[in-house]
Design a protein around this motif. Structure first.
Motif, PDB file in Angstrom:
ATOM      1  N   ILE A 194      -3.515  -4.516   9.554  1.00 36.30           N
ATOM      2  CA  ILE A 194      -4.851  -5.025   9.222  1.00 36.30           C
ATOM      3  C   ILE A 194      -5.804  -3.868   8.910  1.00 36.30           C
ATOM      4  CG2 ILE A 194      -5.729  -5.165  11.607  1.00 36.30           C
ATOM      5  CD1 ILE A 194      -7.027  -7.839  10.785  1.00 36.30           C
ATOM      6  N   GLY A 195      -5.625  -2.735   9.596  1.00 38.26           N
ATOM      7  CA  GLY A 195      -6.459  -1.554   9.317  1.00 38.26           C
ATOM      8  C   GLY A 195      -6.274  -1.070   7.894  1.00 38.26           C
ATOM      9  N   ASN A 196      -5.025  -1.019   7.440  1.00 40.55           N
ATOM     10  CA  ASN A 196      -4.760  -0.627   6.056  1.00 40.55           C
ATOM     11  C   ASN A 196      -5.460  -1.571   5.077  1.00 40.55           C
ATOM     12  OD1 ASN A 196      -3.196   1.647   6.426  1.00 40.55           O
ATOM     13  ND2 ASN A 196      -1.253   0.556   6.343  1.00 40.55           N
ATOM     14  N   CYS A 197      -5.395  -2.870   5.377  1.00 39.15           N
ATOM     15  CA  CYS A 197      -6.025  -3.864   4.487  1.00 39.15           C
ATOM     16  C   CYS A 197      -7.544  -3.690   4.453  1.00 39.15           C
ATOM     17  CB  CYS A 197      -5.671  -5.273   4.944  1.00 39.15           C
ATOM     18  SG  CYS A 197      -3.953  -5.735   4.667  1.00 39.15           S
ATOM     19  N   VAL A 198      -8.148  -3.512   5.619  1.00 40.35           N
ATOM     20  CA  VAL A 198      -9.602  -3.341   5.703  1.00 40.35           C
ATOM     21  C   VAL A 198     -10.035  -2.124   4.886  1.00 40.35           C
ATOM     22  CG1 VAL A 198     -11.478  -2.707   7.277  1.00 40.35           C
ATOM     23  CG2 VAL A 198      -9.896  -4.531   7.913  1.00 40.35           C
ATOM     24  N   VAL A 244       2.200   9.028   2.149  1.00 41.74           N
ATOM     25  CA  VAL A 244       1.175   7.999   1.973  1.00 41.74           C
ATOM     26  C   VAL A 244      -0.138   8.674   1.566  1.00 41.74           C
ATOM     27  CG1 VAL A 244       2.173   6.170   3.387  1.00 41.74           C
ATOM     28  CG2 VAL A 244       0.901   8.002   4.502  1.00 41.74           C
ATOM     29  N   GLY A 245      -1.244   7.922   1.574  1.00 38.66           N
ATOM     30  CA  GLY A 245      -2.474   8.484   1.039  1.00 38.66           C
ATOM     31  C   GLY A 245      -3.716   8.080   1.806  1.00 38.66           C
ATOM     32  N   ILE A 246      -4.793   7.789   1.070  1.00 38.42           N
ATOM     33  CA  ILE A 246      -6.127   7.627   1.652  1.00 38.42           C
ATOM     34  C   ILE A 246      -6.215   6.428   2.596  1.00 38.42           C
ATOM     35  CG2 ILE A 246      -8.563   7.216   1.100  1.00 38.42           C
ATOM     36  CD1 ILE A 246      -8.053   8.750  -1.541  1.00 38.42           C
ATOM     37  N   ALA A 247      -5.613   5.302   2.210  1.00 43.04           N
ATOM     38  CA  ALA A 247      -5.706   4.110   3.068  1.00 43.04           C
ATOM     39  C   ALA A 247      -5.113   4.389   4.441  1.00 43.04           C
ATOM     40  CB  ALA A 247      -4.995   2.926   2.407  1.00 43.04           C
ATOM     41  N   HIS A 248      -3.965   5.052   4.475  1.00 45.75           N
ATOM     42  CA  HIS A 248      -3.328   5.346   5.757  1.00 45.75           C
ATOM     43  C   HIS A 248      -4.134   6.367   6.557  1.00 45.75           C
ATOM     44  CE1 HIS A 248       0.117   3.049   4.394  1.00 45.75           C
ATOM     45  NE2 HIS A 248       0.629   3.165   5.610  1.00 45.75           N
ATOM     46  N   ALA A 249      -4.651   7.384   5.896  1.00 48.12           N
ATOM     47  CA  ALA A 249      -5.452   8.396   6.603  1.00 48.12           C
ATOM     48  C   ALA A 249      -6.660   7.745   7.275  1.00 48.12           C
ATOM     49  CB  ALA A 249      -5.906   9.484   5.629  1.00 48.12           C
ATOM     50  N   MET A 250      -7.367   6.902   6.537  1.00 48.37           N
ATOM     51  CA  MET A 250      -8.565   6.265   7.088  1.00 48.37           C
ATOM     52  C   MET A 250      -8.216   5.188   8.108  1.00 48.37           C
ATOM     53  SD  MET A 250     -11.173   6.129   3.828  1.00 48.37           S
ATOM     54  CE  MET A 250     -12.551   5.693   4.899  1.00 48.37           C
ATOM     55  N   PHE A 261      -8.161  -0.455   2.429  1.00 43.43           N
ATOM     56  CA  PHE A 261      -7.744  -0.510   1.023  1.00 43.43           C
ATOM     57  C   PHE A 261      -8.679  -1.380   0.197  1.00 43.43           C
ATOM     58  CE2 PHE A 261      -4.680  -1.562  -2.444  1.00 43.43           C
ATOM     59  CZ  PHE A 261      -4.372  -0.259  -2.823  1.00 43.43           C
ATOM     60  N   ASP A 262      -9.259  -2.384   0.822  1.00 42.13           N
ATOM     61  CA  ASP A 262     -10.186  -3.303   0.155  1.00 42.13           C
ATOM     62  C   ASP A 262     -11.381  -2.566  -0.453  1.00 42.13           C
ATOM     63  OD1 ASP A 262     -10.468  -6.064  -0.448  1.00 42.13           O
ATOM     64  OD2 ASP A 262     -12.062  -6.257   1.030  1.00 42.13           O
ATOM     65  N   HIS A 263     -11.664  -1.339   0.025  1.00 41.22           N
ATOM     66  CA  HIS A 263     -12.835  -0.580  -0.427  1.00 41.22           C
ATOM     67  C   HIS A 263     -12.464   0.690  -1.197  1.00 41.22           C
ATOM     68  CE1 HIS A 263     -15.632  -3.108   1.851  1.00 41.22           C
ATOM     69  NE2 HIS A 263     -14.724  -3.111   2.798  1.00 41.22           N
ATOM     70  N   LEU A 264     -11.224   0.802  -1.677  1.00 39.55           N
ATOM     71  CA  LEU A 264     -10.782   2.056  -2.308  1.00 39.55           C
ATOM     72  C   LEU A 264     -10.605   1.937  -3.825  1.00 39.55           C
ATOM     73  CD1 LEU A 264      -8.193   3.462   0.292  1.00 39.55           C
ATOM     74  CD2 LEU A 264     -10.648   3.928   0.102  1.00 39.55           C
ATOM     75  N   GLU A 265     -11.452   1.091  -4.448  1.00 38.22           N
ATOM     76  CA  GLU A 265     -11.362   0.944  -5.914  1.00 38.22           C
ATOM     77  C   GLU A 265     -11.504   2.277  -6.642  1.00 38.22           C
ATOM     78  OE1 GLU A 265     -13.666  -2.871  -4.662  1.00 38.22           O
ATOM     79  OE2 GLU A 265     -13.531  -0.788  -4.009  1.00 38.22           O
ATOM     80  N   GLU A 266     -12.330   3.154  -6.104  1.00 35.80           N
ATOM     81  CA  GLU A 266     -12.579   4.450  -6.743  1.00 35.80           C
ATOM     82  C   GLU A 266     -11.291   5.266  -6.881  1.00 35.80           C
ATOM     83  OE1 GLU A 266     -14.959   8.630  -5.730  1.00 35.80           O
ATOM     84  OE2 GLU A 266     -15.366   6.827  -4.532  1.00 35.80           O
ATOM     85  N   PHE A 267     -10.374   5.086  -5.932  1.00 29.19           N
ATOM     86  CA  PHE A 267      -9.168   5.913  -5.907  1.00 29.19           C
ATOM     87  C   PHE A 267      -7.928   5.182  -6.423  1.00 29.19           C
ATOM     88  CE2 PHE A 267     -12.028   7.162  -2.457  1.00 29.19           C
ATOM     89  CZ  PHE A 267     -12.265   8.488  -2.791  1.00 29.19           C
ATOM     90  N   TYR A 268      -7.854   3.878  -6.184  1.00 27.13           N
ATOM     91  CA  TYR A 268      -6.677   3.093  -6.586  1.00 27.13           C
ATOM     92  C   TYR A 268      -7.142   1.802  -7.277  1.00 27.13           C
ATOM     93  CZ  TYR A 268      -4.631   6.001  -2.826  1.00 27.13           C
ATOM     94  OH  TYR A 268      -4.243   7.045  -2.018  1.00 27.13           O
ATOM     95  N   ILE A 301       0.837  -1.207   0.000  1.00 27.29           N
ATOM     96  CA  ILE A 301       0.000   0.000   0.000  1.00 27.29           C
ATOM     97  C   ILE A 301       0.878   1.266   0.000  1.00 27.29           C
ATOM     98  CG2 ILE A 301      -1.723   1.299   1.346  1.00 27.29           C
ATOM     99  CD1 ILE A 301      -2.832  -1.541   2.181  1.00 27.29           C
ATOM    100  N   HIS A 302       2.021   1.229   0.711  1.00 29.95           N
ATOM    101  CA  HIS A 302       2.968   2.346   0.624  1.00 29.95           C
ATOM    102  C   HIS A 302       3.324   2.625  -0.835  1.00 29.95           C
ATOM    103  CE1 HIS A 302       4.807   1.728   4.926  1.00 29.95           C
ATOM    104  NE2 HIS A 302       3.712   2.462   4.951  1.00 29.95           N
ATOM    105  N   SER A 303       3.651   1.563  -1.567  1.00 30.47           N
ATOM    106  CA  SER A 303       4.103   1.747  -2.955  1.00 30.47           C
ATOM    107  C   SER A 303       2.975   2.297  -3.826  1.00 30.47           C
ATOM    108  CB  SER A 303       4.650   0.437  -3.528  1.00 30.47           C
ATOM    109  OG  SER A 303       3.640  -0.528  -3.706  1.00 30.47           O
TER     110      SER A 303
END
Length: 361
Positions: free
Chosen positions: A279-283, A259-265, A285-292, A198-200
């Motif tokens: 695990i928070g990042n994974c939870v 970093v970006g949206i996944a880390h902020a949320m 990021f799983d819902h950020l199709e609109e952005f990534y 997710i960092h990358s």
């Protein structure tokens, strides 16, 4: 144009078994026989003599075992600093962090707070640290967080989750020994590795992208694909080596960008629910199709390949107050949103959209 003069870790040793050289690496840094080295060690190793027996203690050196059941807190740093001051005859020669991202962040924070006055919470933010910290060494036993190389130490304070971001935060020495990651449980290996992935993605898709961050981000991205998607030809040792290198490169990529949206949320989840960072990042990021879109598609493939089932409905029972706190924590991380969405990010994201995303998690 003014260019930022970023700090880097000045010394790093890499290789299987390099942990055995720790004593000779740090001994020239000992200030006196009364000035101990303080080892902050993940308490998962408390009964693991395979690692702890290789720590060479001299004079008044001591090991403090750190529980990582919760994310690091500013109050935890204050308690550790007080304990160290009260139990040592002289200012320590250095702080050695051995563990995952939480322990490495605590080691960086303790190093800083032993030379800067006041409470740790006062230094949450960007470039608030006035004095260089003590000599500090980072030895990761997990790969993915990038804490070994970053200029931040992420801490939950009384009213926010935010790092101590400063030029004095990076370690003076890092020991990268992939062998230390050999016993990491599969789920934790995945969640921490995805922090790097997710960092990358957040770096490569961000508006802060530059040639430096892109070079590091590309390397981390490609290594993560090797490790998590195309790993059938890799031995366990090769997987460990490559993921440790991915972690370093992913961390370097965000040093030179953000970093970006996944880390902020994810910070919002952590502050309100205590969700662990990986695990928070994974939870999220799983819902950020609109952005990534491409990144999330790859993430879902990785998740499926390794039979990972993420927690569901973790925000379903939140009160309005808790939801508002979560949104405020996330929205308060302005550099992350600006990197993700540009200078006009406030026109592209709203509290209502964040609430809708959180309710899907």
């Amino acid at each position: 144009m003014n260019y930022k003069n970023f700090p880097m870790v000045p010394r790093v040793i890499f290789g299987r078994g390099s942990f055995n050289q720790l004593s000779e690496i740090i001994s020239p840094k000992r200030l006196s026989s009364a000035a101990p080295f303080i080892y902050l060690v993940d308490d998962v190793f408390k009964s693991n003599s395979w690692l702890t027996s290789r720590i060479s203690l001299s004079y008044d050196d001591r090991i403090i075992y750190i529980s990582t059941k919760e994310e690091p807190k500013t109050s935890q740093v204050d308690t550790l600093v007080e304990e160290i001051i009260l139990s040592t005859k002289a200012r320590p020669s250095g702080i050695i962090g051995i563990g995952g991202g939480s322990v490495l962040d605590l080691a960086k924070a303790v190093s800083i707070m032993l030379t800067n006055e006041g409470e740790t919470r006062l230094y949450q933010g960007w470039d608030l640290v006035k004095n260089p910290g003590l000599y500090h060494v980072g030895i990761p036993t997990l790969s993915g967080t990038g804490a070994e190389v970053s200029r931040t130490t992420v801490l939950t304070g009384p009213d926010k989750k935010l790092g101590i971001n400063s030029d004095f935060t990076p370690f003076d020495q890092v020991v990268l020994d992939p062998e230390l990651t050999k016993d990491v449980p599969c789920d934790q290996w995945f969640y921490t590795g995805m922090d790097c992935f997710i960092h990358s993605i957040e770096s490569l898709k961000g508006t802060y992208l530059n040639a430096f961050s892109k070079t590091y981000g590309d390397m981390a991205f490609n290594l993560c694909q090797e490790v998590f998607l195309n790993n059938s030809a890799l031995s366990k040792e090769e997987t460990e080596d490559k993921l440790m290198m991915a972690s370093w490169h992913g961390g370097m990529s965000i040093v030179y960008s953000q970093v970006g949206i996944a880390h902020a949320m994810s910070y919002g989840l952590s502050y309100v629910l205590g969700t662990k960072h990986g695990i928070g990042n994974c939870v999220v990021f799983d819902h950020l199709e609109e952005f990534y879109p491409e990144g999330v598609q790859l993430f879902k493939k990785m998740k499926m390949k390794h039979n990972i089932e993420l927690p569901q409905g973790i925000c379903a029972q939140l009160s309005e107050e808790e939801m508002d706190a979560m949104i405020n924590i996330a929205m308060g991380l302005e550099p992350l949103w600006e990197n993700a969405l540009g200078k006009n990010w406030k026109k592209r994201i709203s509290s209502k959209q964040l609430k809708s995303l959180y309710l899907k998690m």
